[in-house]
Design an enzyme around this catalytic site. Structure first.
Site, PDB file in Angstrom:
ATOM      1  CG  HIS A   1     -25.929 -64.657  11.569  1.00 37.33           C
ATOM      2  ND1 HIS A   1     -27.276 -64.434  11.601  1.00 37.33           N
ATOM      3  CD2 HIS A   1     -25.593 -64.787  10.255  1.00 37.33           C
ATOM      4  CE1 HIS A   1     -27.748 -64.420  10.368  1.00 37.33           C
ATOM      5  NE2 HIS A   1     -26.756 -64.633   9.536  1.00 37.33           N
TER       6      HIS A   1
ATOM      7  CD  GLU B   1     -24.640 -72.277   3.516  1.00 37.95           C
ATOM      8  OE1 GLU B   1     -23.887 -71.297   3.317  1.00 37.95           O
ATOM      9  OE2 GLU B   1     -25.863 -72.255   3.250  1.00 37.95           O
TER      10      GLU B   1
END
Length: 327
Positions: A131, A62
């Site tokens: 998550h 990322e």
């Protein structure tokens, strides 16, 4: 204006496709956005149509995705960087909040960073604590970065197009729970955009103002419909954007209803709800007939077990109880 019902993922796909056709500087990058057609299928078919140059599969990093997007935007392109979920955006914090958000200011306006960082957000249906974050308020803390959180397919369409066309960096979050939810999307105007920083009254009412965004709009509208049977008339304010924050819309509604419930999927500490409540107290104290109530996720990592996970999240019943407590 003609419109047809589409799920949010298709509205996002339509907006992104139209902007890529309109402006060749727009390109997509991220994990599995090309050959795999996107984890959430927003980039379905893009690789075949636009090719690898404009639909770029990236390494699983990322920080690399966001960092490359910042550099590409500074060099004159308009990247749309997809972060598979916002949970992984923490790995890109330096690029997003320390570079994208600040470069225009630190270079005295000589550079802009017209990058969009798309990220799926929120409850992931037993995706576990690491998550299932809804941390948009964290990013909205930083000046220089816009934060958009659509609640409907039509809003997602107009807000994403506005984000891609803007000269400022935008974190654009998409609620996982809303991807498949259908709604009307403009069908005949490729230049349809919704102004950045402007909220929307999703339901007019006179007894209490419910301020919310993203998935909270669904809970609020459902609660308002049920409360109407009890003679309580709720106004639902969808903020759409956490930065810029359309407080004028909130103040206007609150001065009419004199009561407020704030609904968010994120955590309660140092939150969106805290900011809204503080500003109402500062600017509308003389109009307050009851304390501002907040409905949030519980202040715990989101559990895995289905029943406990749902217990920790906001829901319609919690919104109804909060409204009845102050009315």
């Amino acid at each position: 204006m003609a419109a047809r019902n589409q799920p949010m993922r298709e509205a996002l796909r339509k907006a992104l496709h139209e902007e890529m056709v309109r402006d060749e500087r727009v390109f997509v990058m991220g994990e599995e956005v090309g050959l795999w057609q996107g984890t959430h299928r927003v980039t379905r078919g893009f690789y075949d149509e636009f090719g690898a140059r404009r639909v770029r599969d990236t390494p699983i990093s990322e920080m690399a995705i966001a960092g490359a997007a910042v550099g590409a935007a500074m060099a004159g392109l308009r990247p749309v960087a997809e972060l598979m979920t916002i949970n992984f955006a923490f790995l890109a914090l330096d690029a997003i909040v320390n570079h994208a958000a600040k470069i225009h200011y630190m270079f005295d306006g000589q550079f802009t960073v017209p990058a969009v960082f798309r990220a799926a957000s929120g409850w992931g249906d037993q995706a576990t604590a690491t998550h299932s974050h809804t941390p948009e308020p964290i990013f909205a803390h930083f000046p220089g970065l816009y934060v958009g959180c659509p609640a409907t397919p039509g809003d997602a369409y107009g807000m994403l197009k506005a984000s891609i066309r803007d000269e400022n960096p935008v974190l654009f979050t998409e609620s996982i729970a809303l991807y498949s939810k259908p709604g009307p999307v403009p069908d005949d105007d490729p230049d349809y955009v919704l102004p950045i920083g402007k909220g929307d009254i999703k339901r007019e009412g006179s007894d209490v103002t419910i301020v919310t965004y993203a998935r909270g709009v669904d809970w609020a509208l459902d609660a308002a419909g049920r409360l109407e049977k009890d003679g309580i008339d709720c106004e639902v304010v969808d903020m759409r954007w956490l930065r810029p924050l359309d407080m004028d819309l909130v103040f206007e509604s609150f001065r009419k209803t004199n009561r407020c419930v704030i609904v968010e999927e994120s955590l309660p500490m140092y939150s969106f709800g805290s900011e809204i409540a503080a500003q109402i107290q500062e600017h509308c104290f003389d109009y307050m007939d009851a304390p501002v109530k907040r409905v949030t996720a519980m202040d715990v990592p989101l559990p895995y077990a289905k029943e406990i996970e749902l217990m920790a999240l906001p829901d319609v019943r919690k919104v109804i109880d909060a409204v009845k407590e102050i009315v």
